[in-house]
Scaffold this motif. Structure first.
Motif, mmCIF file in Angstrom:
data_model
loop_
_atom_site.group_PDB
_atom_site.id
_atom_site.type_symbol
_atom_site.label_atom_id
_atom_site.label_comp_id
_atom_site.label_asym_id
_atom_site.label_seq_id
_atom_site.Cartn_x
_atom_site.Cartn_y
_atom_site.Cartn_z
ATOM 1 N N ARG A 227 0.823 -1.221 0.000
ATOM 2 C CA ARG A 227 0.000 0.000 0.000
ATOM 3 C C ARG A 227 0.848 1.258 0.000
ATOM 4 N N ARG A 319 -0.280 0.180 -8.850
ATOM 5 C CA ARG A 319 -1.056 1.396 -9.089
ATOM 6 C C ARG A 319 -1.238 1.646 -10.577
ATOM 7 N N ILE A 329 -7.585 5.277 -7.741
ATOM 8 C CA ILE A 329 -6.603 4.997 -6.702
ATOM 9 C C ILE A 329 -6.878 5.880 -5.493
ATOM 10 N N GLU A 331 -5.812 7.967 -2.783
ATOM 11 C CA GLU A 331 -4.565 8.682 -2.518
ATOM 12 C C GLU A 331 -4.093 8.507 -1.087
ATOM 13 N N GLY A 334 -3.082 4.401 -1.443
ATOM 14 C CA GLY A 334 -2.522 3.861 -2.667
ATOM 15 C C GLY A 334 -3.244 2.636 -3.207
ATOM 16 N N SER A 335 -4.373 2.239 -2.655
ATOM 17 C CA SER A 335 -5.082 1.038 -3.087
ATOM 18 C C SER A 335 -6.354 1.401 -3.831
#
Length: 356
Positions: A227, A319, A329, A331, A334-335
């Motif tokens: 992540r 990503r 995504i 922010e 990150g997933s």
């Protein structure tokens, strides 16, 4: 909750933040510029060493109506050397003249007594040799060296060698800035200055260790997830402790500012003024380095590690794949989020009844 407290909570949770790590080249450039300026100032102007380091005489008058500027003129005419005059809290004057021996000191004292219209024995004279200041300086260098070694050993054991290196660079950075400001502005370097410089090392290290502790906790088993990159977690650590660092610095600066501007400026507390001046500059530099230098430098060093490099590569690939599939995504972590549900989500009971 106050606005600052609410901001601190949001920073800690990662809801808001500033990209300190992403903009590290700006901070590195600024620090390099300041360091070069400090080094050039030291090479060109040098330091205004106090009487303890260059030798000379200190004259103390009783309470007088003579102004500081007039007293400085009297002292320079009598000695032929530059003089530093401070008005003490009781209305007396402290006059420092460098480069005087015993005979010259007696002569200057007699001249000052005439100028001030005082009996010669009313002016106290103290002769200071340069050897004493040299001994103090040597002991200070020894103490500084021992402190640096112990800091590196402790941080390498408690955290890791990269954090030890970053903390050492930050400490040297703080000392360089403080000494450079003394050279640029022409502040006098006294024994009090040396004491202040040694004192700021602990303050400078405190904020750095706070961020490092948060970073160590957040990066525990970092390679087992996909992540966050190391730099992103480092950035979250800075943001999470930012308000705490600001509060700690402000609380530390307020009493030091009181000593400097009230005790030194109005009451004429000589040694206290010298100590507080170096503390004030050093504390501000330490707060800057802990946020903008130490942790970004750790991130730079850590990102060179093969396992962290591989982790970063996997995260970026994940990503990119999510972006190619049109997935949004998140922010914050990150997933890719779960697919959106239109309308109310059916309950488990309702689904079972429908199947029945």
């Amino acid at each position: 909750m106050s606005k600052l407290g609410d901001l601190g909570a949001r920073l800690h949770r990662g809801e808001v933040g500033y990209d300190f790590i992403g903009n590290r080249k700006i901070w590195y450039g600024l620090s390099i510029l300041i360091t070069i300026t400090a080094i050039v100032a030291l090479a060109v102007r040098g330091l205004n060493m106090g009487i303890e380091f260059q030798g000379g005489a200190v004259f103390t008058t009783p309470k007088t109506d003579v102004s500081v500027s007039q007293a400085q003129e009297y002292a320079e005419e009598a000695s032929g050397h530059d003089a530093i005059v401070q008005q003490l809290g009781n209305g007396s004057l402290r006059i420092q003249v460098g480069g005087l021996d015993t005979a010259q000191s007696d002569q200057v004292r007699a001249e000052l007594a005439k100028d001030f219209n005082l009996a010669e024995d009313k002016i106290a004279a103290e002769l200071v040799g340069p050897s004493w200041g040299e001994q103090i300086a040597n002991k200070a260098w020894t103490g500084l060296g021992v402190f640096m070694i112990l800091v590196v050993i402790y941080l390498a054991i408690a955290f890791e060698w990269r954090m030890a290196v970053a903390a050492l660079v930050a400490l040297i950075h703080d000392l360089t800035i403080t000494v450079g400001i003394y050279s640029l502005v022409g502040f006098e370097v006294t024994v009090g200055t040396v004491i202040g410089l040694l004192t700021i090392l602990g303050y400078s290290l405190y904020d750095t260790v706070v961020v490092f502790d948060s970073l160590k906790e957040q990066t525990k088993d970092i390679t087992k997830q996909t992540r966050f990159t190391y730099s992103e977690l480092a950035n979250r650590s800075i943001n999470g402790t930012l308000v705490r660092s600001i509060n700690t610095t402000v609380v530390a600066l307020l009493p030091v500012a009181g000593l400097l501007f009230i005790g030194g400026g109005f009451l004429g507390a000589g040694m206290l003024n010298d100590i507080s001046l170096s503390l004030f500059v050093g504390l501000a530099a330490g707060a800057y380095s802990s946020i903008f230098i130490a942790t970004p430098l750790v991130a730079d060093l850590k990102e060179r590690d093969p396992s962290i490099k591989a982790l970063r590569k996997r995260i970026l690939a994940k990503r990119a794949s999510a972006a190619a599939k049109g997935e949004q995504i998140d922010e914050a972590d990150g997933s890719a989020p779960e697919a959106a549900v239109v309308g109310p989500r059916p309950s488990r009971r309702g689904s079972q009844e429908h199947r029945g």
